[in-house]
Design an enzyme around this catalytic site. Sequence first.
Site, mmCIF file in Angstrom:
data_model
loop_
_atom_site.group_PDB
_atom_site.id
_atom_site.type_symbol
_atom_site.label_atom_id
_atom_site.label_comp_id
_atom_site.label_asym_id
_atom_site.label_seq_id
_atom_site.Cartn_x
_atom_site.Cartn_y
_atom_site.Cartn_z
ATOM 1 N N HIS A 144 12.479 32.272 67.576
ATOM 2 C CA HIS A 144 12.009 33.357 68.411
ATOM 3 C C HIS A 144 10.339 32.311 68.782
ATOM 4 O O HIS A 144 10.034 33.017 69.513
ATOM 5 C CB HIS A 144 10.870 33.718 66.921
ATOM 6 C CG HIS A 144 10.076 34.692 66.883
ATOM 7 N ND1 HIS A 144 10.125 36.134 66.831
ATOM 8 C CD2 HIS A 144 9.125 34.397 66.404
ATOM 9 C CE1 HIS A 144 8.877 36.387 66.708
ATOM 10 N NE2 HIS A 144 8.181 35.132 66.503
ATOM 11 N N GLU A 145 9.848 31.345 67.887
ATOM 12 C CA GLU A 145 8.780 31.198 68.965
ATOM 13 C C GLU A 145 9.054 30.137 70.191
ATOM 14 O O GLU A 145 8.337 30.245 70.915
ATOM 15 C CB GLU A 145 8.474 29.128 68.163
ATOM 16 C CG GLU A 145 8.160 29.765 66.485
ATOM 17 C CD GLU A 145 6.936 31.193 66.258
ATOM 18 O OE1 GLU A 145 6.324 31.284 66.778
ATOM 19 O OE2 GLU A 145 7.234 31.596 65.254
ATOM 20 N N HIS A 148 8.181 32.584 72.317
ATOM 21 C CA HIS A 148 7.034 32.802 72.550
ATOM 22 C C HIS A 148 6.191 31.818 73.894
ATOM 23 O O HIS A 148 6.229 32.449 74.646
ATOM 24 C CB HIS A 148 5.945 32.570 71.429
ATOM 25 C CG HIS A 148 6.276 33.973 71.212
ATOM 26 N ND1 HIS A 148 5.403 34.949 71.127
ATOM 27 C CD2 HIS A 148 5.804 34.157 69.289
ATOM 28 C CE1 HIS A 148 5.576 35.414 70.039
ATOM 29 N NE2 HIS A 148 5.558 35.111 68.797
ATOM 30 N N GLU A 226 5.328 40.534 69.225
ATOM 31 C CA GLU A 226 6.053 39.962 68.485
ATOM 32 C C GLU A 226 7.714 40.912 68.575
ATOM 33 O O GLU A 226 9.229 40.314 68.111
ATOM 34 C CB GLU A 226 5.987 40.515 66.808
ATOM 35 C CG GLU A 226 4.667 39.269 66.727
ATOM 36 C CD GLU A 226 5.246 37.956 66.584
ATOM 37 O OE1 GLU A 226 6.509 37.973 66.220
ATOM 38 O OE2 GLU A 226 3.927 37.219 66.835
#
Length: 298
Positions: A144-145, A148, A226
């Site tokens: 997930h990070e 980003h 998100e």
Amino acid sequence: MLYDQIATNKRRTGYVMFGFGVLTLAIGAALGYLFWNSWVSGTVIAAVVAVVYMLIMISQSTNVVMSMNHAREIKDVSQAPQLWHLIEDMALVAQVPMPRVFIIDDPSPNAFATGNDPKHAAVAVTTGIMERLNREELEGVIGHEMSHVRNYDIRLQTIALALSAAIGLLVNFASNWFWWGGATRRRDDRDDSAGNIIGLVISIFLIILAPLAASIAQMALSRNREYLADASSVELTRNPQGLINALRKIDDSQPMKAADPNSAALYISDPFKHKQKFADLFATHPPIADRIARLEKM
């Protein structure tokens, strides 16, 4: 389904950033009309202020954010081998450079990414997330990070923060000018035609509502990114269940103590566990239940 979600969230992000830019220029135009009787002058000033703020924020964002969140940098694999190798592996899969690695001493599980671009990115995780999540779940969070980072969300959030700060500065300038009577003196120089009165009303209305609108836009951007990072994490790991289980554990935890309120939107989940009555407008993150529901459809 996965690529449809990614495309949809990218479009929504474009709309939000366009709205941010329009709002910033509109505030400048309103100030220009109120104080210099020129829409153009105010618009140019607002654009310059916004660009300066963005350059400052982009150049200093990582060190400032990490300091505000009490994060310490891990410079060697021996200091946190499992975390280091997971981030290294996910960076390889995402085809981005290895980011700087930070750890926050906090028992609540959470994580965030920041930086200017993939070459100058950093990922921070709490000690709580390293202790409570297994490898599969931690891989989902790191994916997930890294999403980003790969999707340039880290730069978008920095730009959004800079635009919000620029709008706040412009509105503060307007408030001080009104307080000292500057706007009153400028209005005395104008005639009282209907056009001027309407222009004054619109300008004052914009200045009053600008900070609220900027906050709503910034939160909307955070929520959209998100969802996109969740979908992109699945694209990297090919394992939605890992992230689903991680989000459940993160949701079932106490608020963070080390997190900085101004950085709340950066985290994978709201570090303060706020319960908002108007969550759709002011929440920094989408509801965990909604995120899990989307992941379960992949």
